[in-house]
Design an enzyme around this catalytic site. Structure first.
Site, PDB file in Angstrom:
ATOM      1  N   PHE A 149       0.814  -1.223   0.000  1.00  0.00           N
ATOM      2  CA  PHE A 149       0.000   0.000   0.000  1.00  0.00           C
ATOM      3  C   PHE A 149       0.843   1.266   0.000  1.00  0.00           C
ATOM      4  CE2 PHE A 149      -2.228  -3.390   2.343  1.00  0.00           C
ATOM      5  CZ  PHE A 149      -3.282  -3.590   1.452  1.00  0.00           C
ATOM      6  N   LYS A 209      -6.249  -4.544  -2.370  1.00  0.00           N
ATOM      7  CA  LYS A 209      -5.474  -3.477  -3.004  1.00  0.00           C
ATOM      8  C   LYS A 209      -6.314  -2.681  -3.990  1.00  0.00           C
ATOM      9  CE  LYS A 209      -2.189  -0.892  -4.276  1.00  0.00           C
ATOM     10  NZ  LYS A 209      -0.809  -1.151  -4.569  1.00  0.00           N
ATOM     11  N   GLY A 262      -3.728  11.108 -10.551  1.00  0.00           N
ATOM     12  CA  GLY A 262      -2.939  10.512 -11.621  1.00  0.00           C
ATOM     13  C   GLY A 262      -1.987   9.510 -10.998  1.00  0.00           C
ATOM     14  N   CYS A 265      -0.777   4.262 -10.192  1.00  0.00           N
ATOM     15  CA  CYS A 265      -1.664   3.305  -9.517  1.00  0.00           C
ATOM     16  C   CYS A 265      -3.145   3.604  -9.711  1.00  0.00           C
ATOM     17  CB  CYS A 265      -1.341   3.267  -8.025  1.00  0.00           C
ATOM     18  SG  CYS A 265       0.268   2.540  -7.708  1.00  0.00           S
TER      19      CYS A 265
HETATM   20  C1  UDX Z   1      -1.804   5.362  -4.176  1.00  0.00           C
HETATM   21  C2  UDX Z   1      -2.366   4.851  -2.838  1.00  0.00           C
HETATM   22  O1  UDX Z   1      -2.544   5.950  -1.942  1.00  0.00           O
HETATM   23  C3  UDX Z   1      -1.409   3.821  -2.236  1.00  0.00           C
HETATM   24  O2  UDX Z   1      -1.949   3.311  -1.043  1.00  0.00           O
HETATM   25  C4  UDX Z   1      -1.199   2.713  -3.240  1.00  0.00           C
HETATM   26  O3  UDX Z   1      -0.268   1.773  -2.747  1.00  0.00           O
HETATM   27  C5  UDX Z   1      -0.703   3.273  -4.566  1.00  0.00           C
HETATM   28  O4  UDX Z   1      -1.601   4.259  -5.049  1.00  0.00           O
HETATM   29  P1  UDX Z   1       0.093   7.099  -4.883  1.00  0.00           P
HETATM   30  O5  UDX Z   1      -0.230   6.759  -6.304  1.00  0.00           O
HETATM   31  O6  UDX Z   1       1.523   7.181  -4.474  1.00  0.00           O
HETATM   32  O7  UDX Z   1      -0.581   6.027  -3.898  1.00  0.00           O
HETATM   33  O8  UDX Z   1      -0.582   8.516  -4.615  1.00  0.00           O
HETATM   34  P2  UDX Z   1      -1.678   9.157  -3.657  1.00  0.00           P
HETATM   35  O9  UDX Z   1      -1.023   9.889  -2.572  1.00  0.00           O
HETATM   36  O10 UDX Z   1      -2.713   8.162  -3.292  1.00  0.00           O
HETATM   37  O11 UDX Z   1      -2.310  10.239  -4.655  1.00  0.00           O
HETATM   38  C6  UDX Z   1      -2.920   9.827  -5.878  1.00  0.00           C
HETATM   39  C7  UDX Z   1      -3.381  10.992  -6.684  1.00  0.00           C
HETATM   40  O12 UDX Z   1      -4.543  11.560  -6.099  1.00  0.00           O
HETATM   41  C8  UDX Z   1      -2.403  12.144  -6.854  1.00  0.00           C
HETATM   42  O13 UDX Z   1      -2.414  12.553  -8.203  1.00  0.00           O
HETATM   43  C9  UDX Z   1      -2.948  13.233  -5.954  1.00  0.00           C
HETATM   44  O14 UDX Z   1      -2.605  14.507  -6.406  1.00  0.00           O
HETATM   45  C10 UDX Z   1      -4.430  12.973  -6.064  1.00  0.00           C
HETATM   46  N1  UDX Z   1      -5.226  13.481  -4.928  1.00  0.00           N
HETATM   47  C11 UDX Z   1      -5.010  12.990  -3.681  1.00  0.00           C
HETATM   48  C12 UDX Z   1      -6.226  14.424  -5.140  1.00  0.00           C
HETATM   49  O15 UDX Z   1      -6.453  14.868  -6.279  1.00  0.00           O
HETATM   50  N2  UDX Z   1      -6.965  14.857  -4.083  1.00  0.00           N
HETATM   51  C13 UDX Z   1      -6.771  14.391  -2.827  1.00  0.00           C
HETATM   52  O16 UDX Z   1      -7.478  14.836  -1.922  1.00  0.00           O
HETATM   53  C14 UDX Z   1      -5.763  13.435  -2.609  1.00  0.00           C
END
Ligand code: UDX
Length: 438
Positions: A149, A209, A262, A265
Site C-alpha cells: 500500500f 489493493k 494521476g 496506480c
Molecule cells: C496510491 C495509494 O494511496 C497507495 O496506497 C497505493 O499503494 C498506490 O496508489 P500514490 O499513487 O503514491 O498512492 O498517490 P496518492 O497519494 O494516493 O495520490 C494519488 C493521486 O490523487 C495524486 O495525483 C494526488 O494529487 C491525487 N489526490 C489525492 C487528489 O487529487 N486529491 C486528494 O485529496 C488526494
C-alpha cells in the site's frame, strides 16, 4: 531471512532496501542496467524522499545487493514479486506479462519450502493461476499474496512501518502454514510493533489493493463532482469538503478538489478493476468507476478551459507558466500525470507553455521533449500571461502574489489544486480561478 525481490522499480527498490534495513539478507533482481548500476552504487534511481539514505545504510550492512541474474534468487526462502502491472495498450486491462515472466524465470530456482510472495497489483484470480503454475512445476514452493500500500513520496515510511499488513494464503492448510510462518518472519518487526494483520485468502488479498485504490479514487472524484456542482451554484467545494469531512464517518483526507488524480496506480487500477469485473460477469458492480474516471479526466479540461478563458479565448502565442509536472508533490513520477497532460494540451492549443517542477523535468522531457522546460521558477513565470498551479509542491504553495506579480505580464492564476487563498491573490490584483470555488 534470505529474501529476493524481483523487480526494483518504485515498489521493489524501496521494499528491497527496507527488508535489508530490517535485518534480512536481500538480493534485488531487475533487467534495467541503468537502474541496477545506480542501486549498486547505493543511489536511488528515482526521486523518493529518504530512499538515498536508506540505500546507503542498508548497503553498508552488506545485506543488500542488486543483480540482473535471476539465479541469484536461489537460496532465498522468500521471493517477492514486485514488477509492474501497467495498463495494456488499447485496453483497460492490466498487462501481466512482467508478472508471468518473473514467475517463469524464478521457477527453476525454487526449492521446497520456498514462498513466492506477490506484491504487484493484479486482477483478482491471478494468484490462484500463478499458484497452479508453481505447483505444476513441482518444486514444492508455495505462493502467498501480500499487497503493498505504499504511497510515492512516503514509500520509505510506508515500507518500514506499514499501517496494515495483509497475508493472502493458499487454500491447503500445509501450504498456508509454510507461507504464514515465512511472512511472519519477514514482517517480525512490524508485527512486534502491533501493526494490524489481516490473514485471508488469495482473492481477498488481491481485492484489498484494488478496492482500496478504487475507494480513494472514488473519494477524490466525489469531491470533484461536488466541485462541478459548486461551479454552477456559487458554492465552494473546499469549504464543503471541510464541512462534510468533519463527519468522522467521512473524514477530510482525499477530499481535495482539484485537477484530480494521476500516477502509476489509481488510474490504471480502477480501469483494470473494471476490465476484470467485466470478465467475471460483474461489470455493473463497478460501473460507477467509469464515472469516477470520467469526472477525473474532466477536471483537467476544466483547468484548460480556465486558462483559455483568461487568455480571451486566444491562446495562440500567449505565454502560460505551468507549475508542476509530477502527478503529485514529493515524487518525480509523471505516469498519467494531470499536470503534464494539462501542459501538453495547452501547448497543443498553440500557447507558449513553460513548465517547471522541482524533480520531474527529466521524466517529463523523456515523454514530451516538445515542451519548454525551465528549472528556474523565475524564468518560468517571467512574462507569463497566465500562471497555472497543477502540482502543489511546497515551492509553489507558499508563493507571494506580489513577488510573482512583479514577474508576470498578466496577473492571472489558475489554482488547479485549490492551494491558495483567493482573497489574498485577488487583493494583490490577480484574477484568481480555483476549481469548484466561486
Ligand atoms: C496510491 C495509494 O494511496 C497507495 O496506497 C497505493 O499503494 C498506490 O496508489 P500514490 O499513487 O503514491 O498512492 O498517490 P496518492 O497519494 O494516493 O495520490 C494519488 C493521486 O490523487 C495524486 O495525483 C494526488 O494529487 C491525487 N489526490 C489525492 C487528489 O487529487 N486529491 C486528494 O485529496 C488526494
Amino acid at each position: 531471512m534470505r529474501v529476493s525481490v524481483i523487480g526494483c522499480g518504485y515498489l521493489g527498490a524501496v521494499h528491497a532496501a527496507a527488508m535489508a534495513q530490517l535485518g534480512h539478507d536481500v538480493v534485488g533482481v531487475d533487467m534495467d542496467a541503468v537502474k541496477l548500476a545506480a542501486l549498486t552504487r547505493g543511489e536511488a534511481p528515482f526521486f523518493e524522499p529518504g530512499l538515498p539514505e536508506l540505500l546507503v545504510e542498508a548497503s553498508s550492512t552488506g545485506r543488500l545487493r542488486f543483480t540482473d541474474d535471476i539465479s541469484a534468487a536461489k537460496g532465498a526462502t522468500v521471493h517477492f514479486i514486485a514488477v509492474g502491472t501497467p495498463q495494456l495498450k488499447g485496453s483497460n486491462a492490466a498487462d501481466l506479462q512482467y508478472v508471468d515472466a518473473a514467475i517463469e524465470q524464478l521457477l527453476p530456482h525454487l526449492t521446497a519450502g520456498d514462498v513466492v510472495v506477490g506484491k504487484s497489483t493484479v486482477p483478482v484470480g491471478t494468484a490462484a493461476r500463478l499458484a497452479a503454475r508453481i505447483a505444476e512445476h513441482g518444486s514444492g514452493a508455495v505462493l502467498a499474496w501480500n499487497p503493498e500500500f505504499l504511497r510515492e513520496g512516503f514509500a520509505v515510511k510506508d515500507s518500514l512501518a506499514p499501517d496494515r499488513i495483509v497475508f493472502g494464503l493458499p487454500p491447503e492448510p500445509a501450504g498456508a502454514a509454510i507461507a504464514e510462518a515465512a511472512l511472519r518472519g519477514v514482517y517480525a518487526a512490524a508485527l512486534a510493533a502491533e501493526t494490524p494483520l489481516v490473514i485471508t485468502n488469495y482473492s481477498t488479498a488481491e481485492l484489498v489493493k484494488v478496492a482500496a485504490n478504487a475507494f480513494l479514487a472514488t473519494k477524490i472524484s466525489f469531491i470533484n463532482a461536488m466541485a462541478e456542482i459548486a461551479e454552477v451554484t456559487g458554492a465552494d467545494a473546499t469549504e464543503l469538503a471541510d464541512a462534510i469531512g468533519l463527519d468522522g464517518r467521512i473524514g477530510r483526507r482525499f477530499l481535495g478538489a482539484g485537477v484530480g488524480f494521476g500516477g502509476g496506480c489509481l488510474p490504471k487500477d480502477i480501469r483494470g478493476f473494471m476490465a476484470r469485473a467485466e470478465e467475471l460477469g460483474r461489470g455493473e458492480s463497478v460501473a460507477f468507476l467509469k464515472e469516477v474516471d470520467a469526472i477525473n479526466l474532466r477536471r483537467r479540461q476544466r483547468v484548460i478551459d480556465h486558462v483559455v478563458d483568461l487568455l480571451d479565448h486566444e491562446p495562440f502565442g500567449k505565454t502560460v507558466a505551468v507549475l508542476g509536472l509530477a502527478f503529485k508533490p514529493h515524487s518525480d513520477d509523471v505516469r498519467d500525470s494531470p499536470a503534464l497532460d494539462v501542459a501538453v494540451r495547452l501547448k497543443g492549443l498553440g500557447a507558449e507553455v513553460r513548465a517547471t517542477d522541482p524533480q520531474a523535468i527529466e521524466n517529463a522531457r523523456r515523454q514530451h521533449p516538445q515542451l519548454d522546460y525551465r528549472t528556474s521558477f523565475e524564468e518560468t513565470v517571467r512574462g507569463a500571461d497566465v500562471v497555472v498551479l497543477v502540482t502543489e509542491w511546497d515551492e509553489y504553495r507558499y508563493l507571494d502574489p506580489e513577488v510573482v506579480g512583479a514577474l508576470v505580464s498578466g496577473r492571472n492564476i489558475v489554482d488547479g489544486r485549490n492551494s491558495y487563498d483567493p482573497a489574498r491573490w485577488r487583493a494583490a490584483g490577480w484574477t484568481y480561478r480555483g476549481l469548484g470555488r466561486p
